[in-house]
Design an enzyme around this catalytic site. Structure first.
Site, PDB file in Angstrom:
ATOM      1  N   GLY A 106      31.519  45.229  34.791  1.00 36.39           N
ATOM      2  CA  GLY A 106      30.541  44.340  35.414  1.00 36.39           C
ATOM      3  C   GLY A 106      29.169  44.568  34.821  1.00 36.39           C
ATOM      4  N   SER A 107      28.160  44.239  35.597  1.00 38.79           N
ATOM      5  CA  SER A 107      26.800  44.262  35.064  1.00 38.79           C
ATOM      6  C   SER A 107      26.260  45.685  34.980  1.00 38.79           C
ATOM      7  CB  SER A 107      25.894  43.424  35.965  1.00 38.79           C
ATOM      8  OG  SER A 107      25.825  44.032  37.235  1.00 38.79           O
ATOM      9  N   ALA A 108      25.260  45.862  34.134  1.00 38.58           N
ATOM     10  CA  ALA A 108      24.630  47.183  34.003  1.00 38.58           C
ATOM     11  C   ALA A 108      23.972  47.595  35.317  1.00 38.58           C
ATOM     12  CB  ALA A 108      23.616  47.158  32.869  1.00 38.58           C
ATOM     13  N   GLY A 140      26.662  48.949  37.455  1.00 36.23           N
ATOM     14  CA  GLY A 140      27.184  50.176  36.853  1.00 36.23           C
ATOM     15  C   GLY A 140      26.245  51.354  37.079  1.00 36.23           C
ATOM     16  N   GLU A 163      32.211  49.795  32.185  1.00 35.73           N
ATOM     17  CA  GLU A 163      32.143  48.817  31.082  1.00 35.73           C
ATOM     18  C   GLU A 163      31.109  47.783  31.500  1.00 35.73           C
ATOM     19  OE1 GLU A 163      33.796  49.855  28.726  1.00 35.73           O
ATOM     20  OE2 GLU A 163      35.528  50.901  29.567  1.00 35.73           O
TER      21      GLU A 163
HETATM   22  P1  NAD Z   1      28.825  42.532  38.922  1.00 39.17           P
HETATM   23  O1  NAD Z   1      28.280  43.836  38.480  1.00 39.17           O
HETATM   24  O2  NAD Z   1      27.976  41.665  39.752  1.00 39.17           O
HETATM   25  O3  NAD Z   1      30.191  42.750  39.767  1.00 39.17           O
HETATM   26  C1  NAD Z   1      31.304  43.407  39.228  1.00 39.17           C
HETATM   27  C2  NAD Z   1      32.132  43.980  40.372  1.00 39.17           C
HETATM   28  O4  NAD Z   1      31.413  45.012  41.040  1.00 39.17           O
HETATM   29  C3  NAD Z   1      32.485  42.952  41.445  1.00 39.17           C
HETATM   30  O5  NAD Z   1      33.797  43.194  41.867  1.00 39.17           O
HETATM   31  C4  NAD Z   1      31.478  43.247  42.539  1.00 39.17           C
HETATM   32  O6  NAD Z   1      31.911  42.879  43.826  1.00 39.17           O
HETATM   33  C5  NAD Z   1      31.348  44.744  42.442  1.00 39.17           C
HETATM   34  N1  NAD Z   1      30.077  45.273  42.942  1.00 39.17           N
HETATM   35  C6  NAD Z   1      28.882  44.637  42.998  1.00 39.17           C
HETATM   36  N2  NAD Z   1      27.935  45.493  43.473  1.00 39.17           N
HETATM   37  C7  NAD Z   1      28.563  46.666  43.707  1.00 39.17           C
HETATM   38  C8  NAD Z   1      28.124  47.942  44.167  1.00 39.17           C
HETATM   39  N3  NAD Z   1      26.850  48.173  44.500  1.00 39.17           N
HETATM   40  N4  NAD Z   1      29.021  48.942  44.262  1.00 39.17           N
HETATM   41  C9  NAD Z   1      30.311  48.747  43.900  1.00 39.17           C
HETATM   42  N5  NAD Z   1      30.786  47.552  43.472  1.00 39.17           N
HETATM   43  C10 NAD Z   1      29.911  46.537  43.362  1.00 39.17           C
HETATM   44  O7  NAD Z   1      29.304  41.783  37.590  1.00 39.17           O
HETATM   45  P2  NAD Z   1      29.701  40.245  37.415  1.00 39.17           P
HETATM   46  O8  NAD Z   1      28.467  39.434  37.567  1.00 39.17           O
HETATM   47  O9  NAD Z   1      30.875  39.926  38.224  1.00 39.17           O
HETATM   48  O10 NAD Z   1      30.185  40.211  35.894  1.00 39.17           O
HETATM   49  C11 NAD Z   1      29.361  39.894  34.808  1.00 39.17           C
HETATM   50  C12 NAD Z   1      28.867  41.159  34.133  1.00 39.17           C
HETATM   51  O11 NAD Z   1      29.986  41.925  33.673  1.00 39.17           O
HETATM   52  C13 NAD Z   1      28.036  40.901  32.890  1.00 39.17           C
HETATM   53  O12 NAD Z   1      26.965  41.796  32.881  1.00 39.17           O
HETATM   54  C14 NAD Z   1      28.984  41.190  31.745  1.00 39.17           C
HETATM   55  O13 NAD Z   1      28.345  41.571  30.545  1.00 39.17           O
HETATM   56  C15 NAD Z   1      29.784  42.327  32.321  1.00 39.17           C
HETATM   57  N6  NAD Z   1      31.064  42.464  31.632  1.00 39.17           N
HETATM   58  C16 NAD Z   1      31.310  43.569  30.870  1.00 39.17           C
HETATM   59  C17 NAD Z   1      32.500  43.684  30.151  1.00 39.17           C
HETATM   60  C18 NAD Z   1      32.818  44.878  29.282  1.00 39.17           C
HETATM   61  O14 NAD Z   1      33.988  45.066  28.944  1.00 39.17           O
HETATM   62  N7  NAD Z   1      31.860  45.692  28.880  1.00 39.17           N
HETATM   63  C19 NAD Z   1      33.442  42.668  30.229  1.00 39.17           C
HETATM   64  C20 NAD Z   1      33.158  41.555  31.040  1.00 39.17           C
HETATM   65  C21 NAD Z   1      31.984  41.467  31.734  1.00 39.17           C
END
Ligand code: NAD
Length: 509
Positions: free
Chosen positions: A247-249, A252, A270
């Site tokens: 997910g997003s930085a 993370g 990731e």
């Molecule tokens: P996001 O970080 O908003 O959410 C990802 C997941 O984390 C979701 O299931 C969400 O419910 C959960 N989440 C959100 N806040 C949380 C918290 N505080 N604690 C625990 N879990 C939490 O990401 P998104 O908007 O769904 O996805 C897009 C992002 O993912 C972009 O930044 C993209 O670059 C990244 N991404 C990375 C890769 C990689 O392999 N490096 C691949 C695909 C997407």
């Protein structure tokens, strides 16, 4: 870290907040306060919508995380005790279940993400292909090894699973990316709690059902419905042995902080990128433009590996940018099931579209020069055109991941400057050189900080046969892809001999 790293709205742009929208049909959840009170009274309701139409796709209650974790904990010993061959057979059956449901899964992915149907089908193929790759990777990276040690017996290296692993998925590839953690984790003998993105719960539910129909029980591969609150609960839970996050930085980093005092937990992050592509001398301008356009605008720019910053040699600039603009002008953006098929769909929701629009305006008003404007034909839907903006003259380019169809262009005069520009980011996921000599590519490869460094290839669609991960704010040095096996099991070194045999050689009275 200063400000958010992944965003659809640059800080300082008058963008809407990061909380989800209200009941206009395009928000995903209530406000944080609403979610909190709903959770304590009865569990929060999660609703997903089609970005392309605003129509509701799925509605259901968030899972009770304590229950989910307790069920997983109970299931783990029996699953870990299964022979490896059984676990491998079961994930192969999972691949067959996905094949049977391929149309259904592609349709639900297309509906929930807005991506074109052809692209959703590719995602489903990736889910299936991941299984054999993960089996090979397990054998190659974490196979048992025995080193004969003559009189000392045997030194064996074997691997053990961690236990209960939580997989937190993103919305942009809501089946393939979580699956890239789930399959290797199951093969290694872990049980999995899969929390799909709150923006794609229907996709997550169907994927989990395929595992369960294959004979992997709903306790061994269990779905947890929810949003950030449920994600946080999983991360904080004492009975969860590891968190495999894509997910997003911003998220993370939050997870990393939360677990900073828990070195016992496996944490895999990731995250996103602010990826650069450098264009140097090449006679093949048309091909270069196709590589650039694919890398920047596939999935409406909603790929972690998408090119955000195009660094172009001054002498090539006019020819390259004319070709890129003319190709981008021809890209069709539309709804997933449109005929003829569009190149790209909408972004995920109106909040994202608002934020990206504000970000484009921010770049424009801080020294950017539009080469191709970001256009939103319908204010109530999140369709955005591809857009290109020259930011060479900007003093401070925000180092954020703009997760949408915005390509920034920077003009440079020499190759060292190009490499410095590619490295001018806190992220380090993907980078690519288009054109240039073998010597220049060697220099680019050696000096560019990223987990994926390509030559005359797009930054997107990394190979399954390779590790996939980044440095800086893009990851925590635990790449997924072919190396996922490494974080799904820990090595145990054992010196072994059938009878005790020892003597004290020195220092006896
Ligand atoms: P996001 O970080 O908003 O959410 C990802 C997941 O984390 C979701 O299931 C969400 O419910 C959960 N989440 C959100 N806040 C949380 C918290 N505080 N604690 C625990 N879990 C939490 O990401 P998104 O908007 O769904 O996805 C897009 C992002 O993912 C972009 O930044 C993209 O670059 C990244 N991404 C990375 C890769 C990689 O392999 N490096 C691949 C695909 C997407």
């Amino acid at each position: 870290m200063d400000g958010p790293a992944t965003t659809t709205a640059i800080e300082g742009a008058a963008a809407p907040g990061q909380t989800a929208a209200g009941p206009d049909g395009h928000g995903r959840l209530g406000t944080a306060a609403e979610r909190g009170s709903a959770r304590s009274a009865n569990r929060a309701e999660i609703v997903s919508f089609e970005p392309a139409t605003g129509a509701e796709v799925w509605r259901g209650k968030a899972s009770d995380i304590d229950d989910v974790v307790a069920r997983a904990r109970r299931a783990w010993p029996a699953w870990a005790a299964q022979p490896l061959s059984t676990r491998m057979e079961l994930v192969r059956r999972f691949a067959n279940e996905v094949r049977k449901d391929a149309d259904k899964l592609a349709t639900i992915i297309a509906r929930e993400t807005g991506k074109p149907m052809w692209e959703a089908r590719i995602e489903v193929e990736n889910v299936v292909n991941k299984v054999e790759v993960s089996i090979r990777a397990y054998a190659e990276r974490t196979a048992q090894r025995k080193l004969d040690n003559a009189l000392q017996g045997t030194m064996a290296v074997r691997h053990k699973p961690h236990g209960v692993l939580a997989v937190l998925g993103p919305y942009n590839m809501p089946a393939h990316l979580p699956n890239s953690h789930i399959v290797p984790a199951l093969i290694a003998g872990n049980v999995v709690i899969f929390k799909p993105s709150e923006k794609a719960p229907a996709t997550g539910e169907l994927l989990a059902r395929c595992f369960n129909r294959a004979g992997i029980s709903a306790a061994v591969c269990q779905i947890a419905i929810g949003g950030p609150a449920e994600g946080q609960a999983l991360v904080a839970h004492d009975d969860v042995d590891g968190v495999l996050f894509t997910g997003s930085a911003n998220t993370g980093i939050t997870i990393n902080r939360k677990l900073s005092s828990r070195p016992d937990k496996m944490v895999v992050l990731e995250m996103g990128g602010n990826n650069a592509m450098v264009v140097w001398d090449t006679p093949k301008i048309t091909d270069a433009a196709a590589i650039i356009v694919q890398s920047a605008f596939a999935s409406s720019g909603q790929r972690c590996t998408a090119v955000r910053r195009l660094v172009v040699k001054s002498g090539m600039y006019d020819a390259v940018m004319a070709e890129v603009k003319s190709l981008a002008d021809r890209l069709v953006f539309g709804a997933p099931f449109d005929e003829p098929a569009p190149f790209m769909g909408p972004v995920i929701d109106n909040i994202a579209a608002d934020g990206l629009t504000e970000s484009f305006l921010y770049l424009l008003s801080h020294g950017g020069r539009a080469i191709k404007h970001l256009v939103r034909p319908n204010d109530s839907l999140p369709f955005l055109s591809p857009s290109i903006i020259d930011t060479t003259a900007m003093k401070d380019r925000p180092d954020v991941e703009l997760f949408g169809p915005i390509l920034q262009v920077i003009r440079v005069d020499d190759f060292d400057e190009a490499i410095a520009e590619a490295n001018n980011t806190r992220f380090g996921l993907a980078a690519s050189l288009v054109g240039g000599s073998p010597q220049e590519y060697n220099k680019f490869w050696a000096n560019t900080r990223a987990g994926i460094v390509n030559w005359n290839r797009p930054t997107i669609s990394p190979s399954h046969a390779a590790p996939m991960g980044g440095i800086g704010l893009s990851g925590n040095h635990r790449p997924t892809g072919y190396y996922a096996a490494d974080y799904c099991a820990y090595p145990v070194a054992s010196g072994e001999i059938e009878q005790p045999r020892a003597m004290i050689g020195v220092g006896l009275r």
